[in-house]
Design a protein around this motif. Structure first.
Motif, PDB file in Angstrom:
ATOM      1  N   LEU A 113       0.667  -1.307  -0.074  1.00 32.43           N
ATOM      2  CA  LEU A 113       0.060   0.068  -0.150  1.00 32.43           C
ATOM      3  C   LEU A 113       1.001   1.313  -0.147  1.00 32.43           C
ATOM      4  O   LEU A 113       0.562   2.321  -0.693  1.00 32.43           O
ATOM      5  CB  LEU A 113      -1.142   0.005   1.161  1.00 32.43           C
ATOM      6  CG  LEU A 113      -1.957  -1.169   1.237  1.00 32.43           C
ATOM      7  CD1 LEU A 113      -2.837  -1.193   2.475  1.00 32.43           C
ATOM      8  CD2 LEU A 113      -3.178  -1.026  -0.120  1.00 32.43           C
ATOM      9  N   GLU A 114       1.872   1.327   0.583  1.00 31.61           N
ATOM     10  CA  GLU A 114       2.845   2.314   0.801  1.00 31.61           C
ATOM     11  C   GLU A 114       3.551   2.713  -0.639  1.00 31.61           C
ATOM     12  O   GLU A 114       3.631   3.766  -1.181  1.00 31.61           O
ATOM     13  CB  GLU A 114       4.104   2.103   1.659  1.00 31.61           C
ATOM     14  CG  GLU A 114       3.426   2.269   3.218  1.00 31.61           C
ATOM     15  CD  GLU A 114       4.783   2.098   4.057  1.00 31.61           C
ATOM     16  OE1 GLU A 114       5.697   1.412   3.688  1.00 31.61           O
ATOM     17  OE2 GLU A 114       4.768   2.534   5.468  1.00 31.61           O
ATOM     18  N   GLY A 115       3.777   1.622  -1.228  1.00 30.08           N
ATOM     19  CA  GLY A 115       4.299   1.648  -2.625  1.00 30.08           C
ATOM     20  C   GLY A 115       3.189   2.294  -3.621  1.00 30.08           C
ATOM     21  O   GLY A 115       3.494   2.941  -4.524  1.00 30.08           O
ATOM     22  N   GLU A 116       1.969   1.780  -3.416  1.00 31.23           N
ATOM     23  CA  GLU A 116       0.871   2.399  -4.312  1.00 31.23           C
ATOM     24  C   GLU A 116       0.671   3.916  -4.313  1.00 31.23           C
ATOM     25  O   GLU A 116       0.338   4.671  -5.058  1.00 31.23           O
ATOM     26  CB  GLU A 116      -0.409   1.668  -3.939  1.00 31.23           C
ATOM     27  CG  GLU A 116      -0.440   0.291  -4.769  1.00 31.23           C
ATOM     28  CD  GLU A 116      -1.870  -0.633  -4.546  1.00 31.23           C
ATOM     29  OE1 GLU A 116      -2.913   0.127  -4.006  1.00 31.23           O
ATOM     30  OE2 GLU A 116      -2.002  -1.681  -4.824  1.00 31.23           O
ATOM     31  N   ALA A 117       0.818   4.281  -2.699  1.00 25.10           N
ATOM     32  CA  ALA A 117       0.548   5.448  -2.251  1.00 25.10           C
ATOM     33  C   ALA A 117       1.747   6.467  -2.718  1.00 25.10           C
ATOM     34  O   ALA A 117       1.457   7.465  -3.596  1.00 25.10           O
ATOM     35  CB  ALA A 117       0.590   5.732  -0.797  1.00 25.10           C
ATOM     36  N   VAL A 118       2.946   5.809  -3.025  1.00 25.54           N
ATOM     37  CA  VAL A 118       3.994   6.841  -3.590  1.00 25.54           C
ATOM     38  C   VAL A 118       3.769   6.660  -5.148  1.00 25.54           C
ATOM     39  O   VAL A 118       3.967   7.970  -5.707  1.00 25.54           O
ATOM     40  CB  VAL A 118       5.322   5.920  -3.405  1.00 25.54           C
ATOM     41  CG1 VAL A 118       6.492   6.496  -4.327  1.00 25.54           C
ATOM     42  CG2 VAL A 118       5.715   6.052  -1.921  1.00 25.54           C
ATOM     43  N   GLN A 119       3.204   5.888  -5.641  1.00 18.54           N
ATOM     44  CA  GLN A 119       2.916   5.847  -7.187  1.00 18.54           C
ATOM     45  C   GLN A 119       1.774   6.660  -7.561  1.00 18.54           C
ATOM     46  O   GLN A 119       1.870   7.647  -8.343  1.00 18.54           O
ATOM     47  CB  GLN A 119       2.589   4.469  -7.585  1.00 18.54           C
ATOM     48  CG  GLN A 119       2.384   4.407  -9.328  1.00 18.54           C
ATOM     49  CD  GLN A 119       1.840   3.231  -9.636  1.00 18.54           C
ATOM     50  OE1 GLN A 119       1.934   2.140  -8.907  1.00 18.54           O
ATOM     51  NE2 GLN A 119       1.573   2.924 -11.039  1.00 18.54           N
ATOM     52  N   LEU A 120       0.979   6.675  -6.626  1.00 20.04           N
ATOM     53  CA  LEU A 120      -0.414   7.796  -6.923  1.00 20.04           C
ATOM     54  C   LEU A 120      -0.171   9.038  -6.603  1.00 20.04           C
ATOM     55  O   LEU A 120      -0.341  10.020  -7.400  1.00 20.04           O
ATOM     56  CB  LEU A 120      -1.540   7.127  -5.993  1.00 20.04           C
ATOM     57  CG  LEU A 120      -2.418   6.159  -6.389  1.00 20.04           C
ATOM     58  CD1 LEU A 120      -3.263   5.177  -5.384  1.00 20.04           C
ATOM     59  CD2 LEU A 120      -2.877   5.926  -7.676  1.00 20.04           C
ATOM     60  N   GLU A 158       1.072  14.368  -8.828  1.00 26.21           N
ATOM     61  CA  GLU A 158       1.812  15.680  -9.131  1.00 26.21           C
ATOM     62  C   GLU A 158       2.132  15.806 -10.448  1.00 26.21           C
ATOM     63  O   GLU A 158       2.278  17.017 -11.144  1.00 26.21           O
ATOM     64  CB  GLU A 158       3.135  15.308  -8.399  1.00 26.21           C
ATOM     65  CG  GLU A 158       3.227  15.444  -6.832  1.00 26.21           C
ATOM     66  CD  GLU A 158       4.424  15.001  -6.195  1.00 26.21           C
ATOM     67  OE1 GLU A 158       5.518  14.508  -6.895  1.00 26.21           O
ATOM     68  OE2 GLU A 158       4.485  14.892  -4.727  1.00 26.21           O
ATOM     69  N   ALA A 159       2.075  14.741 -11.381  1.00 24.05           N
ATOM     70  CA  ALA A 159       2.249  14.796 -12.817  1.00 24.05           C
ATOM     71  C   ALA A 159       1.323  15.451 -13.335  1.00 24.05           C
ATOM     72  O   ALA A 159       1.053  16.348 -14.202  1.00 24.05           O
ATOM     73  CB  ALA A 159       2.700  13.639 -13.322  1.00 24.05           C
ATOM     74  N   MET A 160      -0.071  15.172 -12.676  1.00 23.39           N
ATOM     75  CA  MET A 160      -1.375  15.564 -13.460  1.00 23.39           C
ATOM     76  C   MET A 160      -1.533  16.988 -13.091  1.00 23.39           C
ATOM     77  O   MET A 160      -1.879  17.796 -13.771  1.00 23.39           O
ATOM     78  CB  MET A 160      -2.604  14.980 -12.839  1.00 23.39           C
ATOM     79  CG  MET A 160      -2.670  13.498 -13.278  1.00 23.39           C
ATOM     80  SD  MET A 160      -4.022  12.302 -12.659  1.00 23.39           S
ATOM     81  CE  MET A 160      -5.543  13.433 -12.855  1.00 23.39           C
ATOM     82  N   ALA A 161      -1.199  17.498 -11.915  1.00 30.31           N
ATOM     83  CA  ALA A 161      -1.118  18.812 -11.409  1.00 30.31           C
ATOM     84  C   ALA A 161       0.021  19.788 -12.394  1.00 30.31           C
ATOM     85  O   ALA A 161      -0.678  20.785 -12.570  1.00 30.31           O
ATOM     86  CB  ALA A 161      -0.604  18.944  -9.818  1.00 30.31           C
ATOM     87  N   ALA A 162       0.895  19.273 -12.584  1.00 31.08           N
ATOM     88  CA  ALA A 162       2.027  19.807 -13.505  1.00 31.08           C
ATOM     89  C   ALA A 162       1.507  20.169 -14.691  1.00 31.08           C
ATOM     90  O   ALA A 162       1.356  21.286 -15.550  1.00 31.08           O
ATOM     91  CB  ALA A 162       3.272  19.166 -13.411  1.00 31.08           C
ATOM     92  N   ASP A 163       0.573  18.995 -15.254  1.00 33.00           N
ATOM     93  CA  ASP A 163      -0.080  19.100 -16.650  1.00 33.00           C
ATOM     94  C   ASP A 163      -1.227  19.970 -16.794  1.00 33.00           C
ATOM     95  O   ASP A 163      -1.413  20.989 -17.567  1.00 33.00           O
ATOM     96  CB  ASP A 163      -0.561  17.787 -17.106  1.00 33.00           C
ATOM     97  CG  ASP A 163       0.468  16.696 -17.298  1.00 33.00           C
ATOM     98  OD1 ASP A 163       1.755  16.905 -17.691  1.00 33.00           O
ATOM     99  OD2 ASP A 163       0.299  15.499 -17.594  1.00 33.00           O
ATOM    100  N   ARG A 164      -1.731  19.981 -15.603  1.00 32.93           N
ATOM    101  CA  ARG A 164      -3.000  21.085 -15.429  1.00 32.93           C
ATOM    102  C   ARG A 164      -2.504  22.560 -15.599  1.00 32.93           C
ATOM    103  O   ARG A 164      -3.008  23.334 -16.090  1.00 32.93           O
ATOM    104  CB  ARG A 164      -3.822  20.711 -14.265  1.00 32.93           C
ATOM    105  CG  ARG A 164      -5.050  21.496 -14.141  1.00 32.93           C
ATOM    106  CD  ARG A 164      -5.704  21.356 -12.788  1.00 32.93           C
ATOM    107  NE  ARG A 164      -5.275  21.717 -11.803  1.00 32.93           N
ATOM    108  CZ  ARG A 164      -5.572  21.360 -10.731  1.00 32.93           C
ATOM    109  NH1 ARG A 164      -6.756  20.633 -10.517  1.00 32.93           N
ATOM    110  NH2 ARG A 164      -4.914  21.622  -9.555  1.00 32.93           N
ATOM    111  N   GLU A 165      -1.252  22.519 -14.770  1.00 33.50           N
ATOM    112  CA  GLU A 165      -0.821  24.003 -14.681  1.00 33.50           C
ATOM    113  C   GLU A 165      -0.499  24.426 -16.049  1.00 33.50           C
ATOM    114  O   GLU A 165      -0.604  25.537 -16.501  1.00 33.50           O
ATOM    115  CB  GLU A 165       0.426  24.051 -13.692  1.00 33.50           C
ATOM    116  CG  GLU A 165       0.962  25.357 -13.464  1.00 33.50           C
ATOM    117  CD  GLU A 165       0.084  26.356 -12.951  1.00 33.50           C
ATOM    118  OE1 GLU A 165       0.098  27.687 -13.280  1.00 33.50           O
ATOM    119  OE2 GLU A 165      -1.150  26.023 -12.307  1.00 33.50           O
TER     120      GLU A 165
END
Length: 106
Positions: A36-43, A48-55
């Motif tokens: 779950l920690e691995g999944e949380a890091v990936q998510l 963050e990538a989606m936020a950068a794309d949105r910006e």
């Protein structure tokens, strides 16, 4: 006394079995937490990538809006007498009739 020792040995056996079961469950939970920690890091990384794309998209939208406004500012207004009749639907200077394209009927 032998019977008491046998009973005590049986109890110790059950406690050891229970301890083994708890240790296995503990390890399973640790593995699940790690997954779950691995999944949380990936998510988090994807977020963050989606936020950068949105910006980036917001910046592009703002730039496009500025370009559109610049184009609109250059267009003549309805009150501008220098306005061109680009569609050929205006009144002609000679007869006061709208200009019709060849083959167009009244």
């Amino acid at each position: 006394m032998l019977t008491e020792l046998e009973q005590l040995a049986a109890k110790i056996g059950r406690v050891l079995h229970h301890a083994d079961t708890l240790a296995a469950e503990n390890q399973r939970l640790r593995d699940e937490i790690a997954r779950l920690e691995g999944e949380a890091v990936q998510l988090r990384s994807e977020r963050e990538a989606m936020a950068a794309d949105r910006e980036l998209l917001n910046i592009k939208i703002e730039e496009a809006q500025l370009r559109i406004q610049s184009i609109l500012d250059k267009l003549p207004t309805a009150s501008d007498t220098r306005q061109l009749d680009l569609l050929g639907e205006g009144v002609t200077a000679h007869g006061g009739e709208p200009h019709k394209a060849p083959g167009e009927h009244a």
